[in-house]
Design an enzyme around this catalytic site. Structure first.
Site, PDB file in Angstrom:
ATOM      1  N   SER A 105     -43.865  -4.521 -20.835  1.00  7.62           N
ATOM      2  CA  SER A 105     -43.459  -3.117 -20.889  1.00  7.62           C
ATOM      3  C   SER A 105     -41.966  -2.837 -20.796  1.00  7.62           C
ATOM      4  O   SER A 105     -41.548  -1.696 -20.983  1.00  7.62           O
ATOM      5  CB  SER A 105     -44.189  -2.313 -19.820  1.00  7.62           C
ATOM      6  OG  SER A 105     -45.447  -1.928 -20.327  1.00  7.62           O
TER       7      SER A 105
ATOM      8  N   LYS B 151     -37.602   4.854 -14.716  1.00 11.03           N
ATOM      9  CA  LYS B 151     -38.968   5.049 -15.212  1.00 11.03           C
ATOM     10  C   LYS B 151     -39.780   5.845 -14.201  1.00 11.03           C
ATOM     11  O   LYS B 151     -39.625   5.677 -12.991  1.00 11.03           O
ATOM     12  CB  LYS B 151     -39.606   3.684 -15.465  1.00 11.03           C
ATOM     13  CG  LYS B 151     -40.973   3.724 -16.150  1.00 11.03           C
ATOM     14  CD  LYS B 151     -41.455   2.311 -16.468  1.00 11.03           C
ATOM     15  CE  LYS B 151     -42.836   2.300 -17.109  1.00 11.03           C
ATOM     16  NZ  LYS B 151     -43.274   0.927 -17.449  1.00 11.03           N
TER      17      LYS B 151
ATOM     18  N   SER C 185     -44.819   0.080 -22.126  1.00  9.91           N
ATOM     19  CA  SER C 185     -44.970   1.414 -21.586  1.00  9.91           C
ATOM     20  C   SER C 185     -43.655   2.068 -21.156  1.00  9.91           C
ATOM     21  O   SER C 185     -43.613   3.266 -20.928  1.00  9.91           O
ATOM     22  CB  SER C 185     -45.923   1.381 -20.379  1.00  9.91           C
ATOM     23  OG  SER C 185     -45.345   0.619 -19.339  1.00  9.91           O
TER      24      SER C 185
HETATM   25  N1  GLN Z   1     -49.181  -3.321 -23.032  1.00  7.07           N
HETATM   26  C1  GLN Z   1     -49.733  -3.969 -21.902  1.00  7.07           C
HETATM   27  C2  GLN Z   1     -50.848  -3.089 -21.311  1.00  7.07           C
HETATM   28  O1  GLN Z   1     -51.211  -2.132 -21.914  1.00  7.07           O
HETATM   29  C3  GLN Z   1     -48.675  -4.216 -20.866  1.00  7.07           C
HETATM   30  C4  GLN Z   1     -48.196  -2.961 -20.246  1.00  7.07           C
HETATM   31  C5  GLN Z   1     -47.128  -3.193 -19.187  1.00  7.07           C
HETATM   32  O2  GLN Z   1     -46.393  -4.182 -19.188  1.00  7.07           O
HETATM   33  N2  GLN Z   1     -47.083  -2.291 -18.232  1.00  7.07           N
HETATM   34  O3  GLN Z   1     -51.393  -3.384 -20.269  1.00  7.07           O
END
Ligand code: GLN
Length: 445
Positions: free
Chosen positions: A174, A75, A150
């Protein structure tokens, strides 16, 4: 093929490194333009060359490592030395890290191939990968759909066979959420099980790196590769060793807790800046010190003098302190900080009922490089975590050498005592010093 299967075939010599690399690049050429799982892909020719050399070496001397020649995606918020790490943001569009994240360093040691850096919501904030500055990733199952986020690029890359496995990061889902959307497996490990060193921070107390894989067995394999104590914490080792040596000197060791320490930095930087803003008011160009030249009026002279006479950090503190003391904010900031200061002091009172002195590291790391933190005041303030609460509590403490880092830099041991018990602090420090050699080491100037 899963990672486990591919590894097996590779180890048995049924498939070569070059064949693996070529197959994955062929796949990338075929479908990546539809999916857009990657922000950066590895350079094909360079990787084929590397694989060629590896195959040649293996033909002479068959010795494999656990991830040898495995094309794994990472990532784009996980630092890769020499390879752009954008976090899906314009802010880091051209950031090329000078070091590897611990997880990446480990996979490198095991011989993995970085096949690409995967797309993601900007700074890992989102659930669809639509928040990437470089455009969205598409779901391999249906290109009209989101891959989740994400870590959408990692999940889509695994699902579309653009890599054999991937790393993601999970702050609030994410890894798992895009794994669900793309029909692959994603594991968020226990906080602390996998090093966060080199993961660009979103929410440090929640962030974890974890695997995105084709099946559950692969998730277990990847965990074995990335999990474990991060030896970068060499300060901890030096201090724990010092404690064992003190025990050998007949010190009785008791674990204690100073639970309010987590508020110490915030408290200190409110109280210290508030007091500084008031103390530094005297440098106005009149009473003494620097005065700006040829100014029009008194006010302008004050302003110019302070603008020219103080550096950036002192200005920052004057502004923070003035703000913390200003009408309407005083109770919320300065008043609150004073109340927390009392609680921090009470932590020490409580601990000193059970022990005579408290031993801690002096700093969380050895000295850092010139320039490393100067642009980032918060990072700089964090290096004070072990020393600040001692001042807030008003107690005495000493720092003495207790080790050398791998980089041959000194590590300090802090011994904290009760108010007015400097003698006891000095005696404990002296006993340790006499039993060890660290104080005899000198820099090789
Ligand atoms: N969807 C959640 C956010 O927008 C978690 C994102 C993540 O785990 N990085 O913060």
């Amino acid at each position: 093929m899963t990672l486990f299967e591919l590894k097996d075939k590779f180890v048995k010599g049924e498939v070569s490194a070059v064949e693996i690399v070529k197959a994955y690049f062929q796949r990338i050429m075929l479908v990546e333009s539809k999916i857009k799982a990657y922000i950066t892909t590895a350079k094909r020719d360079a990787l084929v060359k590397e694989a060629n050399e590896l195959d040649y070496t293996l033909s002479k001397w068959r010795k494999t490592t656990p991830l040898m020649a495995m094309p794994i995606a990472v990532k784009d918020n996980i630092c890769t030395e020499g390879v752009k790490t954008t976090c899906g943001s314009r802010m880091l569009e051209n950031f090329v890290p000078p070091y590897d994240a611990t997880v990446v360093a480990r996979m490198k040691e095991y011989g993995y191939y970085l096949i690409g850096k995967t797309n993601m919501d900007e700074f890992a904030m989102g659930s669809s990968t639509e928040n990437s500055a470089f455009g969205p990733t598409r779901n391999p199952w249906n290109l009209a759909y989101i891959p989740g986020g994400s870590s959408g690029g990692s999940a889509a890359a695994v699902a579309a066979e653009l890599c054999v496995a991937a790393l993601g990061s999970d702050t609030g889902g994410s890894i798992r959420q895009p794994a669900a959307c793309c029909g692959v497996v994603g594991l968020k490990p226990t906080y602390g099980r996998v090093s966060r060193y080199g993961l660009v921070a979103f929410a440090s107390s929640l962030d974890q790196i974890g695997p995105v894989t084709k099946d559950v067995r692969d998730a277990a394999v990847m965990m074995q590769m990335i999990a474990g104590h991060d030896p970068l914490e060499e300060v901890e080792l030096a201090v724990r060793t010092a404690i064992i040596q003190m025990q050998a000197l007949k010190a009785e060791i008791k674990e204690i807790s100073l639970p309010m320490t987590k508020y110490a930095i915030a408290t200190y930087y409110l109280i210290a800046t508030a007091e500084a803003s008031s103390n530094l008011a005297r440098y106005d160009g009149v009473k003494y010190g620097y005065r700006a030249a040829k100014e029009k009026g008194l006010l302008e002279m004050y302003m110019k003098t302070r603008q020219e006479g103080f550096g950036a950090e002192v200005k920052r503190r004057i502004m923070l302190g003035t703000y913390a003391l200003s009408a309407g904010y005083y109770d919320a900031y300065y008043g609150k900080a004073q109340a927390v200061r009392t609680l921090i002091k009470r932590d020490f009172d409580e601990a000193f009922k059970a022990v005579d002195v408290i031993v801690t590291p002096t700093m969380p790391t050895p000295a850092f490089k010139l320039g490393e933190k100067i642009q980032d005041p918060l990072q700089m303030y964090l290096s004070d975590i072990y020393t600040i609460s001692v001042n807030l509590a008003g107690v005495p403490a000493i720092s003495l050498p207790c080790g050398l880092s791998n980089g041959k830099l000194p590590i300090g041991l802090q011994i904290i005592g009760r108010p007015f018990e400097e003698e006891k602090v000095l005696r404990a420090a002296y006993a340790y010093e006499q039993a060890t050699e660290w104080h005899l080491k000198k820099p090789g100037l």
